[in-house]
Design an enzyme around this catalytic site. Structure first.
Site, short mmCIF file in Angstrom:
data_model
loop_
_atom_site.label_atom_id
_atom_site.label_comp_id
_atom_site.label_asym_id
_atom_site.label_seq_id
_atom_site.Cartn_x
_atom_site.Cartn_y
_atom_site.Cartn_z
N CYS A 257 0.94 -1.20 -0.05
CA CYS A 257 -0.17 -0.10 0.02
C CYS A 257 0.90 1.42 0.03
O CYS A 257 0.30 2.14 -0.16
CB CYS A 257 -0.96 -0.01 1.16
SG CYS A 257 -2.13 -1.42 1.14
N HIS B 51 -3.04 7.28 2.26
CA HIS B 51 -3.40 6.09 1.78
C HIS B 51 -4.75 5.66 2.18
O HIS B 51 -5.16 5.99 3.54
CB HIS B 51 -2.57 4.93 2.21
CG HIS B 51 -3.05 3.37 2.13
ND1 HIS B 51 -3.71 3.08 0.91
CD2 HIS B 51 -3.19 2.45 2.92
CE1 HIS B 51 -4.08 1.76 1.05
NE2 HIS B 51 -3.66 1.34 2.18
N ASN C 178 -9.90 0.02 0.24
CA ASN C 178 -8.79 -0.11 -0.08
C ASN C 178 -8.01 -0.48 -1.33
O ASN C 178 -8.22 -1.65 -1.54
CB ASN C 178 -8.14 -0.75 1.40
CG ASN C 178 -6.70 -0.67 1.39
OD1 ASN C 178 -5.78 -0.41 0.46
ND2 ASN C 178 -6.07 -1.19 2.43
#
Length: 328
Positions: A122, A255, A285
């Site tokens: 990520c 993020h 996500n």
């Protein structure tokens, strides 16, 4: 002459298939697993996500996002002399050929430009931007296509309600170009392999078969605790490198993993919620794609304007984390 790298184009792409929390709840209920929209939203802030079709690969999503970024930048594919692509879900086992090379092919590029994948989960987009920025500042490359692309739906265990409801598919891209005008002001990257077991896909290929598990595993509380402790610190490290303070940040683009982590980070930086770009509610996500997706949304809806300061930061498996401070 001092050389900088500057963002001159952004783009993003989401697969057409939109999956709401209720859709997932119905799917899991058929397996005897209980969840609900309220349960998912209260723990993550996520209401929906997009899943790729079976025939779509990360490279397909990446190409769609890249074309939009190139169009905004006013460039043709062969004007690009480097592709840096961040993904944890590459097109091929063993990660080769690289997904960046596949994107190069699908864009019809014939200039033999360099292409490489970056793997930091990520944090991948932040790592990719930092890599591209270093190449441009060194005078090695002029126009770099930086992409984050993921099809995380392929590695989700739909028997595990704690993880399968969190992730989605998508891609985001930027064009970084050499400039005499400051663009990327500072970057800072970190990793701590001692925490490699808290977020992983603990499998490998042995004799043509998967050894271990090919599904994502996450120790949610451990990831949460680590994320909230490092995001504020790395943001301040980037600000210090640029001789700036947090009150000079116009937009925080973290993020897009969990709204509680995001809100905590903004609060620690002394930033009001209205200065944070939030897309996690509709995208879930999307790992390395989440920051460029959110960036493109805010650029195209007019929130982010020329000359404003943007803080982009992420955390990911590895454990990795980093920040990029940019003037748009």
């Amino acid at each position: 002459m001092t050389l900088y790298s500057k963002i001159i184009g952004t783009g993003s792409y989401l697969p057409e298939k939109r999956v709401t929390n209720q859709d997932l709840a119905d799917q899991l209920a058929a397996k005897g697993i209980e969840t609900s929209d309220e349960w998912i939203v209260s723990r993550s802030g996520i209401s929906a996500r997009h899943f790729a079709e079976p025939e779509q690969k990360s490279s397909d999503l990446a190409v769609n996002a890249a074309k939009k970024a190139l169009e905004m930048a006013g460039l043709e594919p062969n004007d690009i002399d480097l592709i840096v692509l961040a993904s944890s879900t590459p097109d091929f086992f063993g990660s080769f050929p690289s997904t960046a090379c596949i994107v190069q092919k699908k864009l019809g590029m014939t200039n033999n430009s360099a292409a490489v994948d970056v793997q930091a989960v990520c944090s991948g987009f932040v790592y990719a931007v930092s890599t591209a920025d270093a190449f441009i500042r060194a005078g090695v490359h002029k126009n770099v296509l930086v992409i984050g692309a993921e099809v995380f739906s392929r590695i989700l265990n739909f028997d595990d309600r704690t993880t399968c409801v969190l992730f989605g598919d998508g891609a985001g891209a930027i064009v970084l170009s050499a400039s005499e005008e400051p663009g990327i002001l500072a970057t800072k990257l970190h990793a701590d392999g001692r925490h490699s077991d808290i977020l992983s896909v603990p499998g490998s290929v042995d004799g043509g078969a998967v050894a271990g598990s090919a599904f994502l595993y996450m120790d949610g509380p451990a990831v949460f605790k680590l994320a909230v402790s490092v995001l504020e610190k790395v943001a301040h490290e980037a600000l210090d490198k640029a001789n700036m303070t947090s009150d000079q940040i116009d937009w925080l683009i973290p993020h897009q993993a969990n709204i509680r982590i995001m809100n905590s980070t903004a609060k620690k930086l002394g930033l009001p919620a209205e200065k944070m770009v939030v897309t996690v509610d509709q995208h879930g996500n999307t790992s390395a794609a989440s920051i460029p997706l959110a960036l493109d949304v805010a650029v195209r809806d007019g929130r982010i304007k020329k000359g404003q300061h943007i803080m982009m930061e992420g955390v990911g498996g590895g454990f990795t984390w980093g920040a990029v401070l940019a003037r748009f």
